[in-house]
Design an enzyme around this catalytic site. Structure first.
Site, short mmCIF file in Angstrom:
data_model
loop_
_atom_site.label_atom_id
_atom_site.label_comp_id
_atom_site.label_asym_id
_atom_site.label_seq_id
_atom_site.Cartn_x
_atom_site.Cartn_y
_atom_site.Cartn_z
N TRP A 149 1.09 -1.57 -0.04
CA TRP A 149 -0.07 -0.06 0.13
C TRP A 149 1.35 1.54 -0.33
O TRP A 149 2.05 1.03 0.86
CB TRP A 149 -0.87 0.04 1.33
CG TRP A 149 -1.65 1.03 1.16
CD1 TRP A 149 -1.45 2.64 0.80
CD2 TRP A 149 -3.30 1.42 0.33
NE1 TRP A 149 -2.70 3.18 1.10
CE2 TRP A 149 -3.95 2.37 0.68
CE3 TRP A 149 -4.28 -0.21 0.86
CZ2 TRP A 149 -4.84 2.59 0.97
CZ3 TRP A 149 -5.32 0.10 0.62
CH2 TRP A 149 -5.68 2.17 0.54
N GLU A 221 8.01 -1.32 1.67
CA GLU A 221 7.74 -0.97 3.24
C GLU A 221 8.84 -1.94 4.13
O GLU A 221 8.12 -3.39 3.71
CB GLU A 221 6.48 -0.73 3.39
CG GLU A 221 5.04 -0.36 2.83
CD GLU A 221 3.36 -0.89 2.72
OE1 GLU A 221 3.39 -0.68 3.81
OE2 GLU A 221 3.39 -1.83 1.48
N ASP A 254 9.57 3.49 2.11
CA ASP A 254 8.42 3.40 1.83
C ASP A 254 8.16 3.43 3.72
O ASP A 254 7.59 2.22 3.69
CB ASP A 254 7.20 3.66 1.52
CG ASP A 254 5.60 4.12 1.76
OD1 ASP A 254 5.66 4.58 2.74
OD2 ASP A 254 4.87 3.72 1.28
N GLN A 257 4.48 4.39 7.95
CA GLN A 257 4.25 3.74 9.41
C GLN A 257 5.13 3.34 9.95
O GLN A 257 5.13 3.72 11.76
CB GLN A 257 3.16 2.60 9.05
CG GLN A 257 2.01 3.54 8.05
CD GLN A 257 0.46 2.37 7.95
OE1 GLN A 257 0.35 1.55 8.74
NE2 GLN A 257 -0.11 1.98 7.80
N LYS A 283 2.64 9.43 7.64
CA LYS A 283 1.84 9.49 8.83
C LYS A 283 2.81 9.95 10.48
O LYS A 283 1.70 10.39 10.83
CB LYS A 283 1.49 7.88 9.66
CG LYS A 283 0.60 7.38 8.15
CD LYS A 283 0.23 5.91 7.73
CE LYS A 283 -1.31 5.25 6.74
NZ LYS A 283 -1.91 6.32 6.93
N ARG A 417 -4.36 -5.30 13.33
CA ARG A 417 -3.22 -4.68 12.94
C ARG A 417 -3.61 -3.24 13.92
O ARG A 417 -4.19 -2.67 14.50
CB ARG A 417 -3.55 -3.86 11.99
CG ARG A 417 -2.32 -2.75 11.43
CD ARG A 417 -1.87 -2.21 10.42
NE ARG A 417 -3.67 -1.53 10.14
CZ ARG A 417 -3.78 -0.96 8.52
NH1 ARG A 417 -2.83 -0.65 7.60
NH2 ARG A 417 -5.20 -0.40 8.24
#
Length: 445
Positions: A149, A221, A254, A257, A283, A417
């Site tokens: 994502w 990620e 990336d 998070q 984020k 999550r």
């Protein structure tokens, strides 16, 4: 924690809630399934408070953004200070907060990552990274994980394989998928519980076969969040970086998070000793405000600038979110939140592992720091997906006063999550685990 059905309400509150939901149903475009069945009146720390008087423990940090907790005093102070300075300027103008934040980020990172652009969202930051990579290399082929994502803008969405591909027309030309290295559910049915990187070798061989000779980038990620909270196996990122170099591809990491403390390290890529060519943050940088960064080397920046790099947006280099970003960095340092995430994450993981020992439906507990995933299954040995059960558990958790998020995998399995604020107390984590324990019991007996 009181059950939602035990909360006290009155006719006025019920009428207000009904009116708000009627207006929401009349006028809000649904953008990701149904809305959570509550209306928040305020949020503070690890808690969201609703208009009908309930307090919900937030195990998702909002949309994984409020790492300092909701409405942290330093963020509120930063917003007020920006109100005395400037919220927004012409995109070509700079304010002191923007320059200071770029300087502070560069100081936190390896010397090779020294050029910073401040944007608004993770999608924007990844879009800028892809534009840099394509302009720098002259290629257009980009690889991303099959359960990735990276955002909803065109280029980032083309590389978001976990959802949203069907029904929107052609993806950006040259985008291709690498198998997600998930040792619990091996994408090539080769490993079980320990990845030997065969999936990476196979994935790159497939890319080589499909390539038209225009390599540009790989974007990854360090922990695939929407992909099921899957940490990259030890050594994987280093191997991928070597394969990128061999093909002349830019490595984009990336850390929307994982960056800025959540995993127990300031940046998750540090664990592997790999320095990406481009790093994106979002984020965790804004403390709940929209703020993102695309960071690269002086060499790539100079090359792209000479080639006419263009990424002009309405809110590039805005001073208000930059002030919030500075406050986030201040609190991370003064409260050692990366160390706190490692300590509290170990405690939380131990508690979840103890639940696994008592609940047969918990197939796997994984993640690092305060970014953990709990995969529920119908049969532990067969690892049978249990999407309906996962949905029921999250619904029951909300009824009991805990918000956890479910991510749905292509296998139809569901993963809880769990990403509470880094400022959460141990008691709050224990409360959340107790609620999850009760929800699992209620949904399986």
């Amino acid at each position: 924690m009181a059950d939602i059905t035990e909360s006290s309400t009155d006719g006025v509150t019920d009428s207000l809630a009904a009116d708000l939901w009627e207006r929401a149903n009349d006028h809000l475009l649904r953008y990701g399934g149904e809305f959570v069945p509550l209306i928040a009146s305020r949020a503070e720390g690890a808690w969201v408070h609703t208009i009908d008087g309930r307090s919900i423990l937030d195990f998702t940090s909002g949309q994984m953004c409020a790492t300092l907790g909701h409405n942290h005093p330093r963020i509120v102070e930063a917003v007020n200070r920006a109100g005395e300075e400037a919220y927004h300027l012409f995109s070509g103008m700079l304010a002191p907060a923007v320059i200071e934040l770029a300087d502070r980020l560069a100081d936190l990172l390896p010397d090779a990552l020294s050029k910073v652009m401040l944007l608004s969202t993770g999608g924007e930051s990844n879009e800028a990274a892809l534009r840099l990579a394509r302009l720098h290399t002259g290629g257009f082929e980009v690889l991303g994980f099959s359960r990735s994502w990276h955002g909803m803008t065109a280029g980032a969405a083309s590389l978001t394989y976990s959802a949203g591909h069907k029904g929107y027309g052609p993806a950006t030309p040259g985008t291709m998928a690498l198998p997600t290295p998930d040792p619990y559910r091996c994408p090539i049915r080769h490993c079980r519980d320990a990845c030997d990187q065969t999936c990476l070798q196979v994935g790159m061989e497939l890319y080589d076969a499909q390539s038209v000779g225009a390599p540009a980038a790989v974007i990854v990620e360090p922990i695939l969040s929407s992909g099921g909270v899957v940490p990259l196996p030890d050594g994987y990122l280093a191997s991928l970086a070597e394969m990128c170099r061999a093909r002349g591809m830019v490595l984009v990491v990336d850390e929307a998070q994982t960056g800025l403390g959540r995993t127990g390290e300031m940046f998750a890529f540090e664990r592997e000793g790999v320095v990406p060519d481009v790093l994106t943050l979002s984020k965790t940088l804004g403390g709940g405000l929209p703020l993102a960064a695309t960071i690269t080397s002086e060499a790539i920046e100079e090359d792209c600038h000479a080639k006419g790099f263009l990424n002009y947006t309405s809110h590039v280099s805005d001073p208000l979110p930059a002030r919030a970003g500075l406050a986030v960095l201040d609190v991370l340092a003064s409260e050692n939140l990366a160390g706190r995430a490692a300590e509290l994450g170990a405690h939380l993981r131990a508690s979840l592992t103890e639940l696994q020992a008592r609940h047969e439906v918990i197939g796997d507990v994984r993640g690092r720091g305060l970014m953990l995933g709990v995969e529920l299954v119908g049969d532990r040995d067969a690892r049978t997906p249990a999407p309906e059960l996962t949905g029921k558990v999250t619904q029951r958790c909300l009824e009991l006063g805990l918000h956890v998020n479910i991510v749905q995998l292509p296998s139809a399995s569901g993963v809880l999550r769990i990403a509470p604020p880094l400022t959460s107390t141990r008691a709050e984590l224990d409360t959340g685990v107790a609620i999850l324990d009760r929800a699992l019991t209620d949904c399986t007996t």
